[in-house]
Design a protein around this motif. Structure first.
Motif, PDB file in Angstrom:
ATOM      1  N   ARG A 173      -2.362  -9.180  -1.714  1.00  0.00           N
ATOM      2  CA  ARG A 173      -2.288  -9.224  -0.206  1.00  0.00           C
ATOM      3  C   ARG A 173      -3.525 -10.046   0.461  1.00  0.00           C
ATOM      4  O   ARG A 173      -5.169  -9.934  -0.426  1.00  0.00           O
ATOM      5  CB  ARG A 173      -2.131  -7.501   0.221  1.00  0.00           C
ATOM      6  CG  ARG A 173      -1.505  -7.409   1.069  1.00  0.00           C
ATOM      7  CD  ARG A 173      -0.779  -7.746   1.678  1.00  0.00           C
ATOM      8  NE  ARG A 173      -0.682  -7.791   3.792  1.00  0.00           N
ATOM      9  CZ  ARG A 173       0.069  -9.225   4.439  1.00  0.00           C
ATOM     10  NH1 ARG A 173       0.626  -9.134   3.659  1.00  0.00           N
ATOM     11  NH2 ARG A 173      -0.084  -8.664   5.464  1.00  0.00           N
ATOM     12  N   TRP A 190       0.336  -1.064  -0.047  1.00  0.00           N
ATOM     13  CA  TRP A 190       0.126  -0.061   0.044  1.00  0.00           C
ATOM     14  C   TRP A 190       1.062   0.826   0.053  1.00  0.00           C
ATOM     15  O   TRP A 190       0.311   2.360   0.672  1.00  0.00           O
ATOM     16  CB  TRP A 190      -0.854  -0.420   1.241  1.00  0.00           C
ATOM     17  CG  TRP A 190      -1.767  -1.184   1.452  1.00  0.00           C
ATOM     18  CD1 TRP A 190      -1.050  -1.825   2.633  1.00  0.00           C
ATOM     19  CD2 TRP A 190      -2.884  -1.445   1.167  1.00  0.00           C
ATOM     20  NE1 TRP A 190      -2.559  -2.991   2.545  1.00  0.00           N
ATOM     21  CE2 TRP A 190      -3.639  -2.450   1.828  1.00  0.00           C
ATOM     22  CE3 TRP A 190      -4.021  -0.567   0.984  1.00  0.00           C
ATOM     23  CZ2 TRP A 190      -4.227  -3.560   1.814  1.00  0.00           C
ATOM     24  CZ3 TRP A 190      -4.917  -1.117   0.610  1.00  0.00           C
ATOM     25  CH2 TRP A 190      -5.478  -2.508   1.194  1.00  0.00           C
ATOM     26  N   ASP A 245      -5.817   8.080  10.998  1.00  0.00           N
ATOM     27  CA  ASP A 245      -4.923   7.529  10.552  1.00  0.00           C
ATOM     28  C   ASP A 245      -5.019   7.420   8.817  1.00  0.00           C
ATOM     29  O   ASP A 245      -5.966   6.020   8.171  1.00  0.00           O
ATOM     30  CB  ASP A 245      -4.839   5.982  11.129  1.00  0.00           C
ATOM     31  CG  ASP A 245      -3.169   4.863  11.127  1.00  0.00           C
ATOM     32  OD1 ASP A 245      -2.308   5.538  10.022  1.00  0.00           O
ATOM     33  OD2 ASP A 245      -3.186   4.166  11.883  1.00  0.00           O
ATOM     34  N   SER A 255      -5.783  -2.731   6.873  1.00  0.00           N
ATOM     35  CA  SER A 255      -5.319  -4.233   7.554  1.00  0.00           C
ATOM     36  C   SER A 255      -6.073  -5.507   7.330  1.00  0.00           C
ATOM     37  O   SER A 255      -6.527  -5.951   7.138  1.00  0.00           O
ATOM     38  CB  SER A 255      -5.311  -3.524   8.228  1.00  0.00           C
ATOM     39  OG  SER A 255      -3.395  -3.511   7.494  1.00  0.00           O
ATOM     40  N   GLY A 307       4.001   4.053   9.709  1.00  0.00           N
ATOM     41  CA  GLY A 307       2.948   4.173  10.453  1.00  0.00           C
ATOM     42  C   GLY A 307       2.631   4.137  11.963  1.00  0.00           C
ATOM     43  O   GLY A 307       1.754   4.554  12.780  1.00  0.00           O
ATOM     44  N   SER A 308       3.506   2.891  12.469  1.00  0.00           N
ATOM     45  CA  SER A 308       3.423   2.439  13.805  1.00  0.00           C
ATOM     46  C   SER A 308       3.367   3.400  15.035  1.00  0.00           C
ATOM     47  O   SER A 308       3.052   3.607  15.503  1.00  0.00           O
ATOM     48  CB  SER A 308       4.094   1.505  14.034  1.00  0.00           C
ATOM     49  OG  SER A 308       3.669   0.099  12.813  1.00  0.00           O
TER      50      SER A 308
HETATM   51  N1  PXG Z   1      -1.439   2.374  10.588  1.00  0.00           N
HETATM   52  C1  PXG Z   1      -2.277   1.961   9.708  1.00  0.00           C
HETATM   53  C2  PXG Z   1      -3.771   2.326   8.969  1.00  0.00           C
HETATM   54  C3  PXG Z   1      -1.672   1.308   8.703  1.00  0.00           C
HETATM   55  O1  PXG Z   1      -2.275   0.764   7.193  1.00  0.00           O
HETATM   56  C4  PXG Z   1       0.326   1.480  10.097  1.00  0.00           C
HETATM   57  C5  PXG Z   1      -0.871   2.255  10.598  1.00  0.00           C
HETATM   58  C6  PXG Z   1       1.295   0.826  10.295  1.00  0.00           C
HETATM   59  O2  PXG Z   1       2.195   1.110   9.801  1.00  0.00           O
HETATM   60  P1  PXG Z   1       4.019   0.617   8.893  1.00  0.00           P
HETATM   61  O3  PXG Z   1       4.604   1.492   8.601  1.00  0.00           O
HETATM   62  O4  PXG Z   1       4.505   0.670  11.246  1.00  0.00           O
HETATM   63  O5  PXG Z   1       3.887  -0.453   9.189  1.00  0.00           O
HETATM   64  C7  PXG Z   1      -0.464   0.988   9.011  1.00  0.00           C
HETATM   65  C8  PXG Z   1       0.625  -0.717   8.027  1.00  0.00           C
HETATM   66  C9  PXG Z   1      -1.348  -5.323   5.188  1.00  0.00           C
HETATM   67  C10 PXG Z   1      -0.928  -4.495   6.450  1.00  0.00           C
HETATM   68  O6  PXG Z   1      -1.374  -6.417   5.511  1.00  0.00           O
HETATM   69  C11 PXG Z   1      -0.895  -3.208   6.657  1.00  0.00           C
HETATM   70  C12 PXG Z   1       0.033  -2.252   6.473  1.00  0.00           C
HETATM   71  C13 PXG Z   1       0.861  -3.710   7.712  1.00  0.00           C
HETATM   72  C14 PXG Z   1       1.597  -4.442   7.614  1.00  0.00           C
HETATM   73  C15 PXG Z   1       0.777  -5.029   6.828  1.00  0.00           C
HETATM   74  O7  PXG Z   1      -2.373  -4.783   4.903  1.00  0.00           O
HETATM   75  N2  PXG Z   1       0.045  -1.179   6.647  1.00  0.00           N
END
Ligand code: PXG
Length: 433
Positions: A399, A45, A245, A217, A104-105
């Motif tokens: 995904r 994404w 978010d 996710s 994002g975390s």
């Molecule tokens: N908030 C949202 C809404 C996200 O989608 C994060 C925070 C965390 O971001 P970081 O950069 O720390 O990973 C995400 C991350 C999936 C998938 O399977 C989506 C994410 C991460 C891992 C898997 O769709 N989004």
């Protein structure tokens, strides 16, 4: 292969049959067998402008050779200020302050800390509680998993921030299955924030509500019509900050620059990451109402640090260079508008899969689609993984989360590639038991 413990991966299964990407360009990856693989999910994404974009590559190369690293505390570098200006200029009107992080975390945890501290610096120290939503995803750090609502990401870590509650997910297949765009039913689910949460907790103890405008996710849950507006009204009524978010929904994914603009609801803080640098260098950011920033400035003594928070790699020069170049590509190529233009075809093609075996829902918005499959009895997630693996064999990367297939291609995808993406997914589902 043994040293690398892979994240969010079935390591033993992967290492028995590895899938390895070695290069990428435009809409395509190449794997170690020199196969071309259509990128149906923008990496994860994030690669909204497509792969190997020269202006971004060159900006990073140049930056690495000019200023490789700069300590971000008490010292600045020009690209950090420029990146913040550019991002603020692209932000929804009213969110003019930018705080950089690396993912994002980190953005989620930073926003939660900022919300609590904001009330505190204004003398409203009772507001410490945080409200998330079932099935929400806000990354993997302790703040994010506390307000997050994906059970599988929490069960091995049964500790949480203490003062947290969750509103219900908006997922409602009985009423909304096969909706195109925003589903009709469920705006009233926002009322739970008032009816249950503020009643139970005393609203004057609640600091913030955090939601993904569209939950990604967990399997692409589009907000019902009117739902986000209702959340905003309730937060306003009780002085609660609203955090969107937008790690997935930012930077054109929904056919608009931000979900906030797509749904015409202005939160107090937006968190973003992923598309901010086209996924090329890790970076996240918070877009913040100036009142929040100003409250910190007003409360701190001269020379005091107003917000004691930040990371060694905050506003890293390479990330700032990548962000500046990426935002430029988005603007120059009108990619958010392109996503909006492509969205009707994308919608038609994904909904054309209706009737294929196993499919119990299809949902979409902008350039995101979720295809929910019936689970195999006694083996939830197995069918989703099989479809993912079949798509990979057929040269398409998607995904999956449980038995939901998610698609979110780069915004440069062509009409033919949209057709290919969904015809391959259709075949893969058809061939899956
Ligand atoms: N908030 C949202 C809404 C996200 O989608 C994060 C925070 C965390 O971001 P970081 O950069 O720390 O990973 C995400 C991350 C999936 C998938 O399977 C989506 C994410 C991460 C891992 C898997 O769709 N989004």
């Amino acid at each position: 292969m043994q040293a690398y413990w892979m994240p969010f991966t079935s390591n033993r299964h992967f290492k028995s049959a590895p899938r390895m990407l070695v290069s990428a360009d435009g809409m395509y990856y190449r794997d170690d067998l020199d196969r071309q693989i259509l990128d149906g999910c923008a990496g994860l994404w994030c690669v909204n402008a497509g792969h190997n974009r020269q202006p971004i590559v060159e900006a990073i190369q140049k930056q690495a050779a000019t200023l490789d690293y700069a300590p971000p505390f008490q010292i600045g570098h020009p690209k950090a200020f420029e990146a913040a200006e550019q991002l603020a200029a692209m932000a929804p009107a009213g969110l003019s302050k930018v705080f950089f992080v690396n993912s994002g975390s980190e953005a989620a945890d930073t926003a939660l800390k900022m919300a609590i501290a904001y009330h505190r610096v204004r003398g409203d120290a009772a507001r410490v509680k945080l409200v998330g939503r079932e099935r929400g995803y806000h990354g993997v750090n302790f703040g994010g998993i506390s307000v997050g609502g994906i059970a599988g990401n929490r069960k091995l870590f049964p500790v949480s921030l203490p003062a947290v509650d969750h509103i219900k997910s908006t997922h409602d297949l009985a009423r909304n299955a096969f909706s195109r765009g925003e589903p009709e039913f469920g705006a009233e689910l926002a009322d739970e924030l008032e009816a249950r949460i503020t009643t139970l907790h005393d609203p004057s103890t609640i600091a913030a509500v955090i939601v993904e405008p569209m939950a990604g996710s967990t399997g692409v849950l589009i907000p019902p019509k009117g739902y986000l507006k209702r959340l905003r009204e309730i937060c306003d009524k009780y002085g609660i900050l609203l955090i969107f978010d937008e790690v997935i929904t930012g930077f054109g994914r929904l056919g608009a620059d931000w979900a906030a603009n797509r749904f015409d609801v202005l939160p107090d803080i937006i968190t973003c990451a992923k598309g901010l640098t086209n996924g090329v260098v890790p970076m996240g950011a918070l877009l913040i109402k100036p009142e929040i920033h100003d409250a910190f400035m007003a409360a701190a003594a001269d020379r005091a640090i107003e917000f004691p928070h930040g990371y060694t790699y905050s506003a890293h020069p390479l990330a700032c260079a990548a962000a500046i170049a990426t935002l430029d590509v988005y603007r120059q190529e009108g990619l958010f508008g392109r996503a909006a233009t492509l969205a009707p075809r994308f919608e038609d093609k994904v909904h054309a899969l209706r009737g294929e075996r196993h499919i119990k829902d299809i949902r979409n918005l902008g350039l995101v689609a979720g295809i929910e499959l019936e689970s195999r009895p006694g083996a939830p997630g197995a069918r989703g993984m099989d479809v993912f693996l079949k798509c990979w064999e057929k040269g398409v990367l998607v995904r999956f989360t449980g038995d939901i297939i998610a698609c979110s291609p780069p915004l440069i995808i062509s009409e033919q590639e949209i057709d290919t993406l969904f015809s391959v997914i259709g075949e893969a589902i058809h061939e899956t038991e």
